[in-house]
Design a protein around this motif. Structure first.
Motif, PDB file in Angstrom:
ATOM      1  N   PHE A 123       1.319   6.675  -6.836  1.00  0.00           N
ATOM      2  CA  PHE A 123       0.218   7.586  -7.157  1.00  0.00           C
ATOM      3  C   PHE A 123       0.643   9.038  -6.982  1.00  0.00           C
ATOM      4  O   PHE A 123       0.436   9.875  -7.849  1.00  0.00           O
ATOM      5  N   VAL A 124       1.250   9.344  -5.845  1.00  0.00           N
ATOM      6  CA  VAL A 124       1.655  10.723  -5.557  1.00  0.00           C
ATOM      7  C   VAL A 124       2.773  11.167  -6.504  1.00  0.00           C
ATOM      8  O   VAL A 124       2.793  12.310  -6.961  1.00  0.00           O
ATOM      9  N   SER A 159       1.119  11.717 -10.057  1.00  0.00           N
ATOM     10  CA  SER A 159      -0.054  12.592 -10.154  1.00  0.00           C
ATOM     11  C   SER A 159       0.398  14.020 -10.494  1.00  0.00           C
ATOM     12  O   SER A 159       1.569  14.356 -10.336  1.00  0.00           O
ATOM     13  N   SER A 217       0.876   4.016  -2.914  1.00  0.00           N
ATOM     14  CA  SER A 217       0.628   5.429  -2.577  1.00  0.00           C
ATOM     15  C   SER A 217       1.741   6.319  -3.110  1.00  0.00           C
ATOM     16  O   SER A 217       1.481   7.403  -3.646  1.00  0.00           O
ATOM     17  N   ILE A 218       2.977   5.877  -2.947  1.00  0.00           N
ATOM     18  CA  ILE A 218       4.111   6.645  -3.466  1.00  0.00           C
ATOM     19  C   ILE A 218       4.011   6.772  -4.984  1.00  0.00           C
ATOM     20  O   ILE A 218       4.234   7.852  -5.544  1.00  0.00           O
ATOM     21  N   ARG A 267      -0.258  16.870  -5.395  1.00  0.00           N
ATOM     22  CA  ARG A 267       0.715  16.257  -4.487  1.00  0.00           C
ATOM     23  C   ARG A 267       0.688  16.959  -3.139  1.00  0.00           C
ATOM     24  O   ARG A 267       0.827  18.170  -3.059  1.00  0.00           O
ATOM     25  N   THR A 296       8.640   2.819   3.637  1.00  0.00           N
ATOM     26  CA  THR A 296       8.350   1.734   2.707  1.00  0.00           C
ATOM     27  C   THR A 296       9.417   0.643   2.810  1.00  0.00           C
ATOM     28  O   THR A 296       9.090  -0.547   2.839  1.00  0.00           O
ATOM     29  N   LEU A 298       0.830  -1.211   0.000  1.00  0.00           N
ATOM     30  CA  LEU A 298       0.000   0.000   0.000  1.00  0.00           C
ATOM     31  C   LEU A 298       0.865   1.262   0.000  1.00  0.00           C
ATOM     32  O   LEU A 298       0.546   2.244  -0.682  1.00  0.00           O
ATOM     33  N   ALA A 299       1.953   1.237   0.752  1.00  0.00           N
ATOM     34  CA  ALA A 299       2.862   2.383   0.780  1.00  0.00           C
ATOM     35  C   ALA A 299       3.483   2.610  -0.596  1.00  0.00           C
ATOM     36  O   ALA A 299       3.547   3.749  -1.079  1.00  0.00           O
TER      37      ALA A 299
END
Length: 120
Positions: A19-20, A23, A16-17, A28, A45, A12-13
């Motif tokens: 995605f950010v 993006s 998330s990284i 951000r 992570t 998940l980490a």
């Protein structure tokens, strides 16, 4: 139990990284200086991956460092982001620091001190 939770947290980490990182820059979140954010995100992570896969350390290093350099390179495909070697280096150093901390935690969690024999 810790290992099962760490597997979920690690992936998940990393998601998330990703995605950010990919993006638009306006979406951000910003909490601190970019290098501190990058280092901390990858350190957490790396810690999670080290606890998730404690006996697969080279795989963990490959995933975390590969993600640092790969995601930085993928920023070249986005119109409002830029890839920098220094950012990739900070991210991978954070990840490796987290992995080292995770390996230390794993050792300490498994370490059982020898009890002295007082029956003599």
């Amino acid at each position: 139990m810790i290992q099962k939770v760490a597997v979920v947290v690690a992936w998940l980490a990393l998601a998330s990284i990703a995605f950010v990182t990919l993006s638009p820059i306006g979406a951000r979140p910003s909490v601190a200086s970019p290098h501190l954010e990058h280092f901390a995100a990858f350190a957490l992570t790396g810690l999670a991956f080290a606890l998730a896969y404690p006996n697969r350390i080279w795989l963990v290093v490959g995933i975390v460092a590969g993600a640092a350099f790969g995601l930085e390179t993928l920023q070249l495909l986005t119109p409002d982001r830029h890839a920098r070697a220094a950012d990739a280096l900070v991210k991978s150093l954070g990840g490796i620091s987290g992995i080292c901390a995770g390996q230390l935690m794993y050792f300490l969690l498994r370490f059982r001190p020898v009890q002295p024999d007082h029956s003599i």
